[in-house]
Enzyme design. Structure first.
Site, short mmCIF file in Angstrom:
data_model
loop_
_atom_site.label_atom_id
_atom_site.label_comp_id
_atom_site.label_asym_id
_atom_site.label_seq_id
_atom_site.Cartn_x
_atom_site.Cartn_y
_atom_site.Cartn_z
CD GLU A 1 -1.92 -2.41 1.51
OE1 GLU A 1 -0.64 -2.75 1.71
OE2 GLU A 1 -2.85 -3.22 1.31
N1 COA Z 1 -5.97 -3.96 -9.51
C1 COA Z 1 -6.16 -3.72 -10.67
N2 COA Z 1 -5.53 -4.52 -11.69
C2 COA Z 1 -4.41 -5.31 -11.21
C3 COA Z 1 -4.10 -5.48 -9.81
C4 COA Z 1 -4.72 -4.72 -8.86
N3 COA Z 1 -4.51 -4.89 -7.63
N4 COA Z 1 -3.35 -6.49 -10.01
C5 COA Z 1 -3.20 -6.70 -11.05
N5 COA Z 1 -4.10 -6.10 -12.20
C6 COA Z 1 -3.75 -6.39 -13.29
C7 COA Z 1 -2.87 -5.78 -14.17
O1 COA Z 1 -2.91 -4.31 -14.04
C8 COA Z 1 -2.74 -6.31 -15.36
O2 COA Z 1 -3.65 -5.70 -16.21
P1 COA Z 1 -3.57 -5.45 -17.76
O3 COA Z 1 -3.44 -7.03 -18.42
O4 COA Z 1 -4.93 -4.86 -18.35
O5 COA Z 1 -2.36 -4.65 -18.01
C9 COA Z 1 -3.14 -7.66 -14.99
O6 COA Z 1 -3.81 -7.79 -13.72
C10 COA Z 1 -2.21 -8.69 -14.95
O7 COA Z 1 -1.16 -8.03 -14.10
P2 COA Z 1 0.46 -8.02 -14.65
O8 COA Z 1 1.10 -7.20 -13.30
O9 COA Z 1 0.60 -8.22 -15.87
O10 COA Z 1 0.65 -9.55 -13.86
P3 COA Z 1 2.12 -10.26 -13.39
O11 COA Z 1 1.74 -11.96 -13.52
O12 COA Z 1 3.19 -9.84 -13.71
O13 COA Z 1 1.99 -9.98 -11.73
C11 COA Z 1 1.01 -9.25 -9.72
C12 COA Z 1 0.66 -10.20 -10.92
C13 COA Z 1 -0.35 -9.56 -8.82
C14 COA Z 1 2.08 -9.62 -8.82
C15 COA Z 1 0.98 -7.72 -10.09
O14 COA Z 1 0.17 -7.46 -10.96
C16 COA Z 1 0.94 -6.86 -8.86
O15 COA Z 1 1.88 -6.74 -8.34
N6 COA Z 1 -0.40 -6.19 -8.82
C17 COA Z 1 -0.43 -5.11 -7.79
C18 COA Z 1 -0.77 -5.72 -6.31
C19 COA Z 1 -0.68 -4.83 -5.38
O16 COA Z 1 -0.22 -4.08 -4.93
N7 COA Z 1 -2.18 -4.63 -4.67
C20 COA Z 1 -2.48 -4.04 -3.59
C21 COA Z 1 -3.24 -2.96 -3.71
S1 COA Z 1 -3.55 -1.99 -2.36
#
Ligand code: COA
Length: 263
Positions: free
Chosen positions: A135
């Site tokens: 966060e």
């Molecule tokens: N909110 C919205 N969209 C999200 C998301 C979230 N918390 N986490 C992942 N996505 C979306 C990405 O934006 C991406 O969208 P797109 O295909 O339209 O570009 C899709 O999911 C795939 O994510 P990507 O990052 O390409 O996949 P990855 O396998 O490389 O990584 C995660 C997966 C979950 C590790 C990474 O997406 C991530 O770190 N997400 C953020 C998590 C986070 O910080 N959550 C806390 C929020 S308070």
């Protein structure tokens, strides 16, 4: 019915599976609403004695959906607050579910995903699970998950991981108490969850609900006369209850109590 989760009930076990894999099971208002409704139904359903939280896709849960969080910023402050309360309330429902809960964790669990794990009574993960309280990296704080996360890992590790937003491994999650058990792969995960389910199904359903309330009532309280009296009142009630009498009688008669499938 539901579009973001799958629910099933089988042999005393309720399973709620997060099913938004294209968004890594990130919470938006729809997923939060469905989860809240399903947790309430599972809590009220007598056929459910244990609740498992599971997920489809690569991630357990990527926390709050950042598109949803971002759009909430444009709401009126009242709507923004109502939205935040929805997530806080869903986590409370899970944490206070009268049935024992198990988190079946594979892949990343970030932000609110860590919160979801922390709300469950038992958490089992594969070695490929990863965790992060991201966060602050986003200019936010892990607010509504904090009571649950701090209860799980303590203030000391909360300070480190909430402030650094570092990614930490399943082994570290195990070391700091977020995860109770680590397994190699999905098959081993199902087996380990099954063992916990079997252990829980041997226990009095009413006793389990009362035990969860007991832990919540006693945890972190000084050993005051009020706490001591409260614990005495609780066992007084339970040993006079039908379930308590049945459990003790079954033990003394060397038979299974009625809440265990006979045969
Ligand atoms: N909110 C919205 N969209 C999200 C998301 C979230 N918390 N986490 C992942 N996505 C979306 C990405 O934006 C991406 O969208 P797109 O295909 O339209 O570009 C899709 O999911 C795939 O994510 P990507 O990052 O390409 O996949 P990855 O396998 O490389 O990584 C995660 C997966 C979950 C590790 C990474 O997406 C991530 O770190 N997400 C953020 C998590 C986070 O910080 N959550 C806390 C929020 S308070």
């Amino acid at each position: 019915m539901y579009t973001n989760i799958i629910t099933e009930i089988d042999l005393g076990v309720g399973i709620i599976t997060l099913n938004r894999p294209e968004r890594h099971n990130a919470f938006d208002a729809a997923l939060i609403g469905e989860l809240s409704a399903a947790i309430d139904l599972m809590a009220a359903e007598p056929a459910v004695r244990v609740l498992v939280i599971s997920s489809t896709g690569k991630s357990f849960c990527a926390g709050a959906d950042l598109n949803w969080m971002k759009s909430a910023a444009g709401y009126s402050s009242e709507e923004n607050l109502r939205d935040a309360r929805g997530l806080a309330e869903m986590l409370r429902r899970l944490a206070q579910c009268p049935k024992p809960t198990i988190a079946r964790v594979q892949g990343p669990a970030y932000g609110g995903g860590v919160g979801l794990v922390a709300c469950c009574d038992v958490a089992i993960a594969t070695f490929d699970a990863q965790f992060s309280l991201t966060e602050v990296r986003l200019g936010l704080i892990p607010a509504v998950i904090s009571p649950h996360v701090i209860a799980a890992i303590g203030e000391r590790y909360a300070r480190r991981y909430m402030l650094t937003a570092e990614r930490f491994s399943a082994a570290e999650a195990y070391r700091i108490g977020l995860i109770h058990e680590l397994v190699t792969d999905d098959a081993a995960l199902d087996e380990a969850v099954g063992e916990i389910v079997d252990a829980l199904l041997k226990n009095g359903p009413g006793a389990l609900a009362e035990c969860k309330e007991l832990i919540a009532a006693v945890a972190w309280k000084p050993l005051s006369p009020d706490v001591i009296e409260d614990t005495a009142q609780r066992i007084t009630r339970l040993r006079a209850s039908a379930e308590g009498r049945e459990g003790m009688t079954a033990f003394l008669e060397k038979r299974k109590p009625r809440w265990i499938a006979q045969g």
